[in-house]
Structures are given as structure tokens and as C-alpha cells.
Design a protein around this motif. Sequence first.
Motif, PDB file in Angstrom:
ATOM      1  N   MET A 189      43.678  88.744  53.280  1.00  0.00           N
ATOM      2  CA  MET A 189      44.962  89.392  53.367  1.00  0.00           C
ATOM      3  C   MET A 189      45.617  89.345  51.987  1.00  0.00           C
ATOM      4  SD  MET A 189      48.331  88.121  55.558  1.00  0.00           S
ATOM      5  CE  MET A 189      47.408  87.958  57.038  1.00  0.00           C
ATOM      6  N   THR A 190      45.931  90.510  51.469  1.00  0.00           N
ATOM      7  CA  THR A 190      46.603  90.597  50.182  1.00  0.00           C
ATOM      8  C   THR A 190      48.096  90.710  50.428  1.00  0.00           C
ATOM      9  OG1 THR A 190      44.711  91.746  49.255  1.00  0.00           O
ATOM     10  CG2 THR A 190      46.780  91.906  48.049  1.00  0.00           C
ATOM     11  N   GLU A 191      48.850  89.804  49.853  1.00  0.00           N
ATOM     12  CA  GLU A 191      50.290  89.798  50.065  1.00  0.00           C
ATOM     13  C   GLU A 191      51.001  90.482  48.910  1.00  0.00           C
ATOM     14  OE1 GLU A 191      52.132  86.230  51.359  1.00  0.00           O
ATOM     15  OE2 GLU A 191      50.405  85.621  52.549  1.00  0.00           O
ATOM     16  N   ARG A 192      52.078  91.186  49.243  1.00  0.00           N
ATOM     17  CA  ARG A 192      52.913  91.841  48.239  1.00  0.00           C
ATOM     18  C   ARG A 192      53.878  90.866  47.608  1.00  0.00           C
ATOM     19  NH1 ARG A 192      55.638  96.840  51.148  1.00  0.00           N
ATOM     20  NH2 ARG A 192      56.885  96.645  49.284  1.00  0.00           N
ATOM     21  N   TYR A 193      54.087  89.743  48.250  1.00  0.00           N
ATOM     22  CA  TYR A 193      55.057  88.764  47.798  1.00  0.00           C
ATOM     23  C   TYR A 193      54.351  87.436  47.582  1.00  0.00           C
ATOM     24  CZ  TYR A 193      58.165  92.343  49.548  1.00  0.00           C
ATOM     25  OH  TYR A 193      58.799  93.538  49.763  1.00  0.00           O
ATOM     26  N   PRO A 194      54.884  86.589  46.705  1.00  0.00           N
ATOM     27  CA  PRO A 194      54.239  85.303  46.414  1.00  0.00           C
ATOM     28  C   PRO A 194      54.384  84.306  47.559  1.00  0.00           C
ATOM     29  CG  PRO A 194      56.370  85.416  45.339  1.00  0.00           C
ATOM     30  CD  PRO A 194      56.136  86.765  45.978  1.00  0.00           C
ATOM     31  N   ALA A 195      53.557  83.272  47.528  1.00  0.00           N
ATOM     32  CA  ALA A 195      53.647  82.204  48.527  1.00  0.00           C
ATOM     33  C   ALA A 195      54.944  81.419  48.359  1.00  0.00           C
ATOM     34  CB  ALA A 195      52.446  81.281  48.425  1.00  0.00           C
ATOM     35  N   ARG A 196      55.393  81.265  47.127  1.00  0.00           N
ATOM     36  CA  ARG A 196      56.672  80.604  46.842  1.00  0.00           C
ATOM     37  C   ARG A 196      57.612  81.652  46.274  1.00  0.00           C
ATOM     38  NH1 ARG A 196      56.505  74.632  45.572  1.00  0.00           N
ATOM     39  NH2 ARG A 196      54.580  73.995  46.565  1.00  0.00           N
ATOM     40  N   PHE A 197      58.839  81.584  46.720  1.00  0.00           N
ATOM     41  CA  PHE A 197      59.799  82.616  46.356  1.00  0.00           C
ATOM     42  C   PHE A 197      60.866  82.098  45.420  1.00  0.00           C
ATOM     43  CE2 PHE A 197      58.030  84.149  50.261  1.00  0.00           C
ATOM     44  CZ  PHE A 197      58.015  85.523  50.118  1.00  0.00           C
ATOM     45  N   GLY A 198      61.157  82.894  44.403  1.00  0.00           N
ATOM     46  CA  GLY A 198      62.364  82.726  43.633  1.00  0.00           C
ATOM     47  C   GLY A 198      63.406  83.629  44.275  1.00  0.00           C
TER      48      GLY A 198
END
Length: 100
Positions: free
Chosen positions: A1-10
Motif C-alpha cells: 500500500m502506497t500512502e500519500r501521507y507520511p507515517a508521522r505527521f507535521g
Amino acid sequence: MTERYPARFGADEAEALATDALGYLAADLEHLGRFLALAGIGPAELRDAAREPGFLVGVLEFYMAHESLLLSFCEARGLRPTSIAAARYALDGGSEGPLE
């Protein structure tokens, strides 16, 4: 699964995810109506409300309270459901208090 957003968020990534979630919500009239009723605003006020501090936190909390919506959004975006909670935490600095 390719995510558009990072695992950790700023804050910027979390805001982008919440804005995306708001757009997805706007396409679902049933859930949108419930969200607007809970938020105490009408459709005409949505754009202005989205600029208010904490509004996007409320959007993510709404998703967290509605599993079917959460799962459909995450599936459509290729996200893990835990991404919503991580983005909410990033936006609100860790304080709790979900929208019921």
C-alpha cells in the motif's frame, strides 16, 4: 500500500490530510449533513469555518467516530486508519476531546 501521507505527521501534512478528508466528506451528503449539524454550521458557512483553528481537528474526530466513513476514506486514499488519529494528534498538539 502506497500512502500519500507520511507515517508521522507535521502540522502541514496533518492539515493537508484533514483538508482532503473534508473534501471527501463534502461528497457524502448524508455524513456531511450530520457533521454540519454537530458542528452547528450550515453549508454556506463551511468554507469560512474550515479556516478556524480547531475545525480540521473536528473533521478528523468525526471520521474517528464513524467507522464506515473512516474506512471508506482510508481505502480510497490508500491510508491506514491510524493515519487519521496521527494527523489529529499533530494538528491539536496531543490534546483530547472528540466531537461526539
